[in-house]
Design an enzyme around this catalytic site. Structure first.
Site, mmCIF file in Angstrom:
data_model
loop_
_atom_site.group_PDB
_atom_site.id
_atom_site.type_symbol
_atom_site.label_atom_id
_atom_site.label_comp_id
_atom_site.label_asym_id
_atom_site.label_seq_id
_atom_site.Cartn_x
_atom_site.Cartn_y
_atom_site.Cartn_z
ATOM 1 N N GLU A 88 35.625 -2.557 54.711
ATOM 2 C CA GLU A 88 36.632 -1.696 55.355
ATOM 3 C C GLU A 88 36.961 -0.471 54.493
ATOM 4 O O GLU A 88 38.108 -0.072 54.323
ATOM 5 C CB GLU A 88 37.909 -2.491 55.670
ATOM 6 C CG GLU A 88 37.701 -3.700 56.555
ATOM 7 C CD GLU A 88 37.287 -3.378 57.985
ATOM 8 O OE1 GLU A 88 37.264 -2.179 58.371
ATOM 9 O OE2 GLU A 88 36.972 -4.325 58.734
ATOM 10 N N CYS A 182 29.118 4.574 73.455
ATOM 11 C CA CYS A 182 28.314 5.775 73.257
ATOM 12 C C CYS A 182 29.174 6.993 73.634
ATOM 13 O O CYS A 182 30.259 6.850 74.193
ATOM 14 C CB CYS A 182 27.061 5.729 74.125
ATOM 15 S SG CYS A 182 27.386 5.806 75.909
#
Length: 194
Positions: A88, A182
């Protein structure tokens, strides 16, 4: 020669699974590693890396005041570590990234940082921005769009099941809050309905 690696991907691309796998591969060869994770990501506790596949690993929490260079140097005084792994990494501050460059350049230990590149508004996180600048090697961990078969490059945040593109950059969440998408499906989610 040690290098700083940045491995990024969208949500659900397997970044945390990958870091656990890399740690396992080193340790299977008898080569200890140091694992770090930002304390702000407390989904698995402040000292845990967890993947959606159910694997977890203990990790050293990174707080805003943590000096990663000094932390690694202190651990190295006790024993040899072959790699530093950071999960992270988008949540790290610029100072943390600069400290990681010192781990590589001055201590000679490779660093692999894993994280998101961009947020749900398609802005770079502070950690991601600085890793893109300072990393020796950058690699994308790919996954597919939640709605079609294209490569996911963005993330949609949901609130009560509805896509949102306003709000604080930092909000911890999972599959119920974020979906990898996308560009086409991202734009479709926020285009006016006809």
């Amino acid at each position: 020669m040690a290098q700083l690696y940045y491995k990024y991907g969208t949500m659900n691309s397997g970044k945390s699974f990958e870091i656990i796998k890399v740690a396992y591969n080193y340790e299977e060869q008898g080569k200890p590693v140091l694992l770090y994770t930002p304390a702000a990501d407390s989904r698995n506790g402040t000292n845990q890396i967890g993947s959606r596949a159910g694997f977890t690993r203990d990790a050293i929490p990174v707080y805003e005041e943590t000096n990663l260079y000094q932390s690694v140097k202190d651990y190295l005084a006790e024993q040899k570590y072959y790699c530093v792994l950071v999960d992270e990494a988008q949540f790290l501050k610029k100072k943390h990234i600069l400290e990681l460059t010192r781990v590589v350049d001055e201590l000679g230990v490779p660093v692999m940082a894993f994280g998101l590149k961009n947020d749900f508004q398609n802005h770079l996180f502070e950690g991601s921005y600085n890793l893109l600048i300072y990393a020796d090697k950058i690699e994308e961990i790919k996954t597919i769009c939640w709605y079609c078969d294209r490569k996911a490059t963005m993330v949609i945040r949901f609130k009560d099941g509805v896509p949102v593109n306003q709000g604080e950059q930092f909000q911890i969440g999972g599959n119920e809050d974020y979906k990898p998408v996308c560009r086409k499906c991202y734009n479709k989610a926020f285009s006016p309905k006809e």
